[in-house]
Design a protein around this motif. Sequence first.
Motif, PDB file in Angstrom:
ATOM      1  N   ASP A  29       0.683  -1.359   0.092  1.00  0.00           N
ATOM      2  CA  ASP A  29      -0.208  -0.097   0.023  1.00  0.00           C
ATOM      3  C   ASP A  29       0.745   1.202   0.055  1.00  0.00           C
ATOM      4  OD1 ASP A  29      -1.761   2.033   0.346  1.00  0.00           O
ATOM      5  OD2 ASP A  29      -2.850   1.155   2.138  1.00  0.00           O
ATOM      6  N   THR A  30       1.181   2.166  -1.215  1.00  0.00           N
ATOM      7  CA  THR A  30       1.908   3.054  -1.308  1.00  0.00           C
ATOM      8  C   THR A  30       1.114   4.277  -0.898  1.00  0.00           C
ATOM      9  OG1 THR A  30       1.031   3.236  -3.454  1.00  0.00           O
ATOM     10  CG2 THR A  30       3.040   1.851  -3.250  1.00  0.00           C
ATOM     11  N   THR A  31      -0.016   4.310  -0.193  1.00  0.00           N
ATOM     12  CA  THR A  31      -0.482   5.643   0.203  1.00  0.00           C
ATOM     13  C   THR A  31      -0.428   5.689   1.696  1.00  0.00           C
ATOM     14  OG1 THR A  31      -2.836   4.291   0.710  1.00  0.00           O
ATOM     15  CG2 THR A  31      -2.607   5.265  -1.545  1.00  0.00           C
ATOM     16  N   THR A  32       0.079   4.865   2.511  1.00  0.00           N
ATOM     17  CA  THR A  32       0.064   4.766   3.834  1.00  0.00           C
ATOM     18  C   THR A  32       1.944   4.486   4.149  1.00  0.00           C
ATOM     19  OG1 THR A  32      -0.515   4.237   6.119  1.00  0.00           O
ATOM     20  CG2 THR A  32      -0.375   2.549   4.193  1.00  0.00           C
ATOM     21  N   THR A  33       2.273   5.338   5.378  1.00  0.00           N
ATOM     22  CA  THR A  33       3.334   5.082   5.893  1.00  0.00           C
ATOM     23  C   THR A  33       3.322   4.781   7.356  1.00  0.00           C
ATOM     24  OG1 THR A  33       3.662   7.470   6.519  1.00  0.00           O
ATOM     25  CG2 THR A  33       4.709   6.746   4.316  1.00  0.00           C
ATOM     26  N   GLU A  34       2.100   4.207   7.612  1.00  0.00           N
ATOM     27  CA  GLU A  34       1.745   4.043   9.274  1.00  0.00           C
ATOM     28  C   GLU A  34       2.971   2.656   9.613  1.00  0.00           C
ATOM     29  OE1 GLU A  34      -1.741   2.843  11.926  1.00  0.00           O
ATOM     30  OE2 GLU A  34      -1.913   2.596   9.934  1.00  0.00           O
ATOM     31  N   GLN A  35       3.263   2.778  10.763  1.00  0.00           N
ATOM     32  CA  GLN A  35       4.039   1.508  11.202  1.00  0.00           C
ATOM     33  C   GLN A  35       3.476   1.361  12.757  1.00  0.00           C
ATOM     34  OE1 GLN A  35       8.211   3.411  10.585  1.00  0.00           O
ATOM     35  NE2 GLN A  35       8.503   1.345   9.764  1.00  0.00           N
ATOM     36  N   ILE A  36       3.241   0.172  13.134  1.00  0.00           N
ATOM     37  CA  ILE A  36       2.741  -0.307  14.406  1.00  0.00           C
ATOM     38  C   ILE A  36       3.714  -1.270  14.954  1.00  0.00           C
ATOM     39  CG2 ILE A  36       1.082  -1.547  15.443  1.00  0.00           C
ATOM     40  CD1 ILE A  36      -0.011   1.038  14.418  1.00  0.00           C
ATOM     41  N   VAL A  37       3.998  -0.853  16.334  1.00  0.00           N
ATOM     42  CA  VAL A  37       4.654  -1.554  17.157  1.00  0.00           C
ATOM     43  C   VAL A  37       4.016  -2.208  18.468  1.00  0.00           C
ATOM     44  CG1 VAL A  37       6.704  -1.696  18.825  1.00  0.00           C
ATOM     45  CG2 VAL A  37       6.553   0.163  16.989  1.00  0.00           C
ATOM     46  N   VAL A  38       4.058  -3.536  18.488  1.00  0.00           N
ATOM     47  CA  VAL A  38       3.234  -4.160  19.603  1.00  0.00           C
ATOM     48  C   VAL A  38       4.253  -4.644  20.616  1.00  0.00           C
ATOM     49  CG1 VAL A  38       1.819  -6.159  19.935  1.00  0.00           C
ATOM     50  CG2 VAL A  38       1.688  -5.083  17.686  1.00  0.00           C
ATOM     51  N   GLY A  39       3.630  -3.987  21.742  1.00  0.00           N
ATOM     52  CA  GLY A  39       4.364  -4.819  23.036  1.00  0.00           C
ATOM     53  C   GLY A  39       3.515  -5.961  23.496  1.00  0.00           C
ATOM     54  N   ILE A  40       4.242  -6.917  24.173  1.00  0.00           N
ATOM     55  CA  ILE A  40       3.426  -8.003  24.721  1.00  0.00           C
ATOM     56  C   ILE A  40       4.085  -8.171  26.162  1.00  0.00           C
ATOM     57  CG2 ILE A  40       2.941 -10.450  24.859  1.00  0.00           C
ATOM     58  CD1 ILE A  40       2.935 -10.343  21.713  1.00  0.00           C
ATOM     59  N   ASP A  41       3.088  -8.121  27.297  1.00  0.00           N
ATOM     60  CA  ASP A  41       3.468  -8.472  28.558  1.00  0.00           C
ATOM     61  C   ASP A  41       2.799  -9.991  28.752  1.00  0.00           C
ATOM     62  OD1 ASP A  41       4.689  -8.004  31.573  1.00  0.00           O
ATOM     63  OD2 ASP A  41       2.623  -8.363  31.805  1.00  0.00           O
ATOM     64  N   SER A  42       3.668 -10.968  28.702  1.00  0.00           N
ATOM     65  CA  SER A  42       2.980 -12.200  28.550  1.00  0.00           C
ATOM     66  C   SER A  42       2.514 -13.088  29.716  1.00  0.00           C
ATOM     67  CB  SER A  42       3.877 -13.181  27.520  1.00  0.00           C
ATOM     68  OG  SER A  42       5.210 -13.271  28.013  1.00  0.00           O
ATOM     69  N   GLY A  43       1.884 -13.963  29.824  1.00  0.00           N
ATOM     70  CA  GLY A  43       1.599 -15.036  30.858  1.00  0.00           C
ATOM     71  C   GLY A  43       0.290 -15.533  30.584  1.00  0.00           C
ATOM     72  N   GLU A 119       7.296 -22.310  42.080  1.00  0.00           N
ATOM     73  CA  GLU A 119       5.993 -21.640  41.296  1.00  0.00           C
ATOM     74  C   GLU A 119       6.548 -20.472  40.206  1.00  0.00           C
ATOM     75  OE1 GLU A 119       2.624 -22.079  41.390  1.00  0.00           O
ATOM     76  OE2 GLU A 119       3.393 -23.988  42.125  1.00  0.00           O
ATOM     77  N   THR A 120       7.556 -19.817  40.773  1.00  0.00           N
ATOM     78  CA  THR A 120       7.955 -18.608  40.122  1.00  0.00           C
ATOM     79  C   THR A 120       8.582 -19.132  38.556  1.00  0.00           C
ATOM     80  OG1 THR A 120       8.598 -17.465  41.693  1.00  0.00           O
ATOM     81  CG2 THR A 120       9.564 -17.002  39.571  1.00  0.00           C
ATOM     82  N   LEU A 121       9.162 -20.444  38.622  1.00  0.00           N
ATOM     83  CA  LEU A 121       9.820 -20.957  37.627  1.00  0.00           C
ATOM     84  C   LEU A 121       8.722 -21.385  36.479  1.00  0.00           C
ATOM     85  CD1 LEU A 121      12.157 -22.338  35.764  1.00  0.00           C
ATOM     86  CD2 LEU A 121      11.976 -24.384  37.414  1.00  0.00           C
ATOM     87  N   LYS A 122       7.503 -21.949  37.248  1.00  0.00           N
ATOM     88  CA  LYS A 122       6.648 -22.580  36.221  1.00  0.00           C
ATOM     89  C   LYS A 122       5.890 -21.146  35.620  1.00  0.00           C
ATOM     90  CE  LYS A 122       3.575 -25.271  38.376  1.00  0.00           C
ATOM     91  NZ  LYS A 122       2.516 -25.796  39.041  1.00  0.00           N
ATOM     92  N   GLY A 123       5.854 -20.125  36.251  1.00  0.00           N
ATOM     93  CA  GLY A 123       5.072 -19.122  35.514  1.00  0.00           C
ATOM     94  C   GLY A 123       5.948 -18.242  34.493  1.00  0.00           C
ATOM     95  N   VAL A 124       7.251 -18.367  34.869  1.00  0.00           N
ATOM     96  CA  VAL A 124       8.217 -17.949  33.675  1.00  0.00           C
ATOM     97  C   VAL A 124       8.229 -18.910  32.391  1.00  0.00           C
ATOM     98  CG1 VAL A 124      10.731 -17.473  33.224  1.00  0.00           C
ATOM     99  CG2 VAL A 124       9.733 -16.746  35.062  1.00  0.00           C
ATOM    100  N   LEU A 125       8.282 -20.025  32.807  1.00  0.00           N
ATOM    101  CA  LEU A 125       8.389 -21.041  31.360  1.00  0.00           C
ATOM    102  C   LEU A 125       6.859 -20.894  30.738  1.00  0.00           C
ATOM    103  CD1 LEU A 125       9.846 -24.280  33.243  1.00  0.00           C
ATOM    104  CD2 LEU A 125      10.901 -22.974  31.593  1.00  0.00           C
ATOM    105  N   ARG A 126       5.795 -20.743  31.420  1.00  0.00           N
ATOM    106  CA  ARG A 126       4.416 -20.537  30.712  1.00  0.00           C
ATOM    107  C   ARG A 126       4.427 -19.377  30.078  1.00  0.00           C
ATOM    108  NH1 ARG A 126      -0.033 -22.502  35.219  1.00  0.00           N
ATOM    109  NH2 ARG A 126       0.482 -24.886  34.995  1.00  0.00           N
ATOM    110  N   ALA A 127       5.189 -18.214  30.553  1.00  0.00           N
ATOM    111  CA  ALA A 127       5.258 -17.021  29.923  1.00  0.00           C
ATOM    112  C   ALA A 127       6.199 -17.197  28.523  1.00  0.00           C
ATOM    113  CB  ALA A 127       5.769 -15.700  30.773  1.00  0.00           C
ATOM    114  N   GLN A 128       7.032 -17.794  28.560  1.00  0.00           N
ATOM    115  CA  GLN A 128       8.050 -18.127  27.467  1.00  0.00           C
ATOM    116  C   GLN A 128       7.318 -18.950  26.388  1.00  0.00           C
ATOM    117  OE1 GLN A 128      11.549 -19.793  29.255  1.00  0.00           O
ATOM    118  NE2 GLN A 128      12.339 -17.732  29.449  1.00  0.00           N
TER     119      GLN A 128
END
Length: 227
Positions: A29-43, A119-128
């Motif tokens: 699409d040569t009519t737009t120069t829009e650029q989007i960035v997506v940030g994710i806090d995963s879990g 428990e922390t390890l489990k949460g980190v692995l699921r986030a990954q």
Amino acid sequence: MNNQTLSFYKRTSDIPDTFPLEHYCLPTDTTTTEQIVVGIDSGVSNCAFCELQLIYEDGYLADFEIKNLYYFEDEIKKYTCIDDRYYFLASEYYDLFSKKPVCNTIFELLSLNTIKDNETLKGVLRAQKTTDIISFICRCLKHPYTAISPRAVKYTLTGNGNATKEEMQKAAYKITDGQFPEFLENDHLADAFAMTFYYWTSKVKEEMNTFHLSAPPKYAHMDWLWN
């Protein structure tokens, strides 16, 4: 949310003869120069997306605009199966961003070296695993993606690589001129924004070094970013 969204394992048709995912890309699409960035806090207990648009002036990055914030805690709670939660979040990413000009998707790369309890390890692995699945969707959509360390995100937002959640929330609220009180109420949304802010500042610094530019005036006081 409809019943079909809630029923990932209830097949409504035969298994397709060919693999259902491939590489896609938006039509040029040569009519737009829009650029989007997506940030994710995963879990898998809660997850947040931040959709940020890059703003250019005279051909150079000057500012940004938050287009949307998404938080999925209530929706995720409806799924008792962890795998359903992964697929829900991947489906949400696809539905929200597959037709948008995403130039990068950012998420944290969490270290396993400092974790001291199961428990922390489990949460980190699921986030990954969440980010692994969304990264695969990014590859299908030809969305570049970047994993960054939590310390780098914290330093970019606050000037302190060991900033607390509360400090991150207050910094996100201040940087966005108090337009998003959600940041003071929800640390996941603040973290998702911080990912996009990290990307924005990194691109600004690239332009500053390449073209010998000064920092954007609105953010010049954040001296830790530009030194």
